[in-house]
Design a protein around this motif. Structure first.
Motif, PDB file in Angstrom:
ATOM      1  N   THR A   1      47.583  39.557  39.140  1.00 49.11           N
ATOM      2  CA  THR A   1      46.633  40.524  39.668  1.00 49.11           C
ATOM      3  C   THR A   1      47.212  41.132  40.936  1.00 49.11           C
TER       4      THR A   1
ATOM      5  N   ALA B   1      42.588  47.225  44.253  1.00 47.82           N
ATOM      6  CA  ALA B   1      41.965  45.961  43.843  1.00 47.82           C
ATOM      7  C   ALA B   1      40.446  46.063  43.849  1.00 47.82           C
TER       8      ALA B   1
ATOM      9  N   ARG C   1      37.116  41.475  45.052  1.00 47.01           N
ATOM     10  CA  ARG C   1      37.333  41.965  43.689  1.00 47.01           C
ATOM     11  C   ARG C   1      38.824  42.104  43.462  1.00 47.01           C
ATOM     12  N   ASP C   2      39.229  41.998  42.202  1.00 49.65           N
ATOM     13  CA  ASP C   2      40.648  42.057  41.879  1.00 49.65           C
ATOM     14  C   ASP C   2      40.790  42.448  40.418  1.00 49.65           C
ATOM     15  N   ARG C   3      41.984  42.842  40.047  1.00 55.62           N
ATOM     16  CA  ARG C   3      42.247  43.154  38.647  1.00 55.62           C
ATOM     17  C   ARG C   3      43.743  43.079  38.383  1.00 55.62           C
ATOM     18  N   GLU C   4      44.076  43.131  37.105  1.00 55.04           N
ATOM     19  CA  GLU C   4      45.469  43.060  36.672  1.00 55.04           C
ATOM     20  C   GLU C   4      46.245  44.290  37.149  1.00 55.04           C
TER      21      GLU C   4
END
Length: 176
Positions: free
Chosen positions: A50, A82, A129-132
């Motif tokens: 991430t 992110a 919050r986070d993401r790939e």
């Protein structure tokens, strides 16, 4: 945050093709084969890939170096992506990094300066919050770091390289 090299602007970035980066200014190129990101990639192996994990990898790789404006630009891009929007002006990692740079500019001894690892250590608290990582993320972070670099390069093992490595792991783990 303004660039110290206003005439340098990134015109083409391809994370897919060996992280080829071209700039409009002479000497402003970073072209490196996948092997050049091995340190960043090794730090990410076994971790989720991430955006915040990429920052943690950068901290593992070059966390001992004093935080600089180049780092702030890359961190800001990561944090914005992110959380999916505007970052907090006071409480985010970018704000912490900006304050660290201002403090570091007043200090002469490197061993007394706030380092990148100190700033990124707060990532789990500051970014909820986070993401790939995507190719667009990697390209934007590389662009941000290059546009704020006084030497028109990315920091080996730093934020941009770690985000690019995270993308490569997400896209094709066997390519590393």
């Amino acid at each position: 945050m303004g660039s110290s090299k206003d005439s340098a602007s990134v015109t083409n970035i391809s994370v897919e093709e060996h992280f080829s980066v071209s700039q409009s200014s002479p000497g402003g190129q970073f072209v490196g084969p996948t092997e050049e990101i091995s340190t960043a990639a090794e730090a990410l192996i076994g971790r989720s890939t991430t955006l915040t994990e990429a920052l943690k990898a950068a901290s593992m790789n070059v966390g001992h170096k004093p935080v600089e404006t180049t780092d702030v630009a890359a961190i800001k891009e990561v944090e914005t992506r992110a959380i999916g929007g505007d970052i907090e002006s006071e409480g985010g990692v970018t704000a912490v990094a900006s304050k660290a740079v201002a403090r570091n500019q007043k200090i002469g001894k490197d061993n007394e300066k706030t380092n990148l690892g100190d700033v990124i250590a707060e990532i789990d608290v500051k970014v909820t919050r986070d993401r790939e990582v995507t190719s667009e993320d990697a390209e934007a972070v590389i662009r941000a770091e290059l546009n704020h670099s006084p030497f028109n390069n990315i920091i080996p093992g730093g934020v941009a390289e770690s985000v690019a490595a995270a993308y490569k792991l997400n896209h094709d783990p066997s390519s590393l």
